[in-house]
Design an enzyme around this catalytic site. Structure first.
Site, PDB file in Angstrom:
ATOM      1  N   ASP A  93       0.827  -1.215   0.000  1.00  0.00           N
ATOM      2  CA  ASP A  93       0.000   0.000   0.000  1.00  0.00           C
ATOM      3  C   ASP A  93       0.862   1.267   0.000  1.00  0.00           C
ATOM      4  O   ASP A  93       1.979   1.261   0.522  1.00  0.00           O
ATOM      5  CB  ASP A  93      -0.899  -0.020   1.246  1.00  0.00           C
ATOM      6  N   GLY A  94       0.324   2.328  -0.590  1.00  0.00           N
ATOM      7  CA  GLY A  94       0.975   3.642  -0.522  1.00  0.00           C
ATOM      8  C   GLY A  94       1.603   4.106  -1.822  1.00  0.00           C
ATOM      9  O   GLY A  94       2.278   5.147  -1.843  1.00  0.00           O
ATOM     10  N   ASN A 113     -10.987  -2.406  -5.395  1.00  0.00           N
ATOM     11  CA  ASN A 113     -10.208  -1.466  -6.216  1.00  0.00           C
ATOM     12  C   ASN A 113     -10.907  -1.089  -7.531  1.00  0.00           C
ATOM     13  O   ASN A 113     -10.499  -0.138  -8.200  1.00  0.00           O
ATOM     14  CB  ASN A 113      -8.797  -2.008  -6.487  1.00  0.00           C
TER      15      ASN A 113
END
Ligand code: IPE
Ligand code: IPE
Ligand code: MG
Length: 263
Positions: free
Chosen positions: A41-42, A89
């Protein structure tokens, strides 16, 4: 550089993971987590912080994925589940979804030979509906090519959701009940687990999440029921081999009690 030496630096591929044993931490073999799940993540924030579009962050993640697989092999991890695209998503912009579909397919394509050389068995966990046909084809090809490899199983969780997996397992189990193959009275946790996407893969021991977020985001809900969590502050493109080993070290120093008492 000699003619038949691969220039890994320009390819952005780390060298074979068996290069310099002196830098690999000496983890006690029986303490290393068998199955590690990684919530990568990120990427978007990493890019935005640099004034780039979010997709640049996904691109920056590619060599890190390869580096983490190498780190897992070196540490002696046997199963690595990579959260690549969740059932949630699809809520992102059509442009980003399109990018992520094509990119997931292309990463597997570009890195397959390297992974095969490392003895990686490529696997997929997720739902087919909505997933691009070309992604499924690439996954099928990778799974077929690497099916006899035994160094590590790398599971790409694409169009994966923990609840979707449990619902799909319930549907498959119901069909067997209806067909008279399974009696409802005999169903226990073990029976149910046989209907998960990859029933031979053991429970997840450690879930790592980058970018500092403290949530599961629907990852391995069944398999990680008793996993340890390592939440790390780095955005995924800043994560890597050393950081992965730190996560393994954190795990080794945890006291896993499974509801019992150890001391
Ligand atoms: C993780 O990075 C990659 C995927 C979910 C595909 P993000 O795209 O979620 O990046 P942030 O969390 O928005 O920064
Ligand atoms: C989890 O990250 C999914 C993947 C890494 C593929 P998200 O960025 O989608 O999760 P949320 O939105 O922060 O819960
Ligand atoms: Mg995110």
């Amino acid at each position: 550089m000699s003619e038949n030496t691969i220039d890994y630096q320009s390819l952005n591929i780390p060298p074979a993971p068996f290069s310099d044993p002196s830098i690999i931490p000496d983890f006690p073999k029986n303490k290393v987590p068998r199955h590690v799940g990684l919530i990568m993540d990120g990427n978007g924030r990493w890019a935005q912080k640099r004034g780039l579009v979010r997709t640049e962050g996904h691109k920056a993640a590619e060599p890190v994925v390869v580096d983490v697989i190498a780190a897992a092999i070196e540490a002696g991890v046997r199963y690595l589940s990579l959260y690549t695209f969740s059932t949630e998503n699809w809520r992102r912009s059509p442009r980003e979804v399109r990018f992520l579909m094509g990119f997931s397919r292309d990463i597997i394509h570009r890195r397959l030979q390297q992974l095969n050389e490392w003895g990686v068995r490529v696997r997929w966990s997720g739902r087919s509906p909505r997933l691009w046909r070309s992604v499924i084809e690439e996954l099928d090809h990778a799974q077929e090519l690497t099916k006899n490899n035994t160094t590590i199983d790398v599971v790409f969780c694409i169009n994966y959701g923990g609840r979707a997996e449990i619902a799909d397992a319930a549907a498959a189990l119901s069909r067997d009940v209806e067909a008279g193959v399974v009696s409802p009275d005999s169903i226990d946790e073990k029976t149910f687990a046989r209907y998960l996407y990859n029933p031979d893969i053991p429970d997840c021991d450690l879930v790592i999440r980058t970018s500092g977020e403290h949530r599961t985001s629907n990852f391995l809900l069944w398999e990680a029921a008793y996993a340890e969590y390592d939440i790390v502050p780095e955005m995924f493109p800043d994560y890597g081999r050393q950081a992965f080993w730190r996560s393994i070290d954190h795990y080794i120093n945890r006291d896993r009690r499974f509801g019992g008492v150890t001391k």
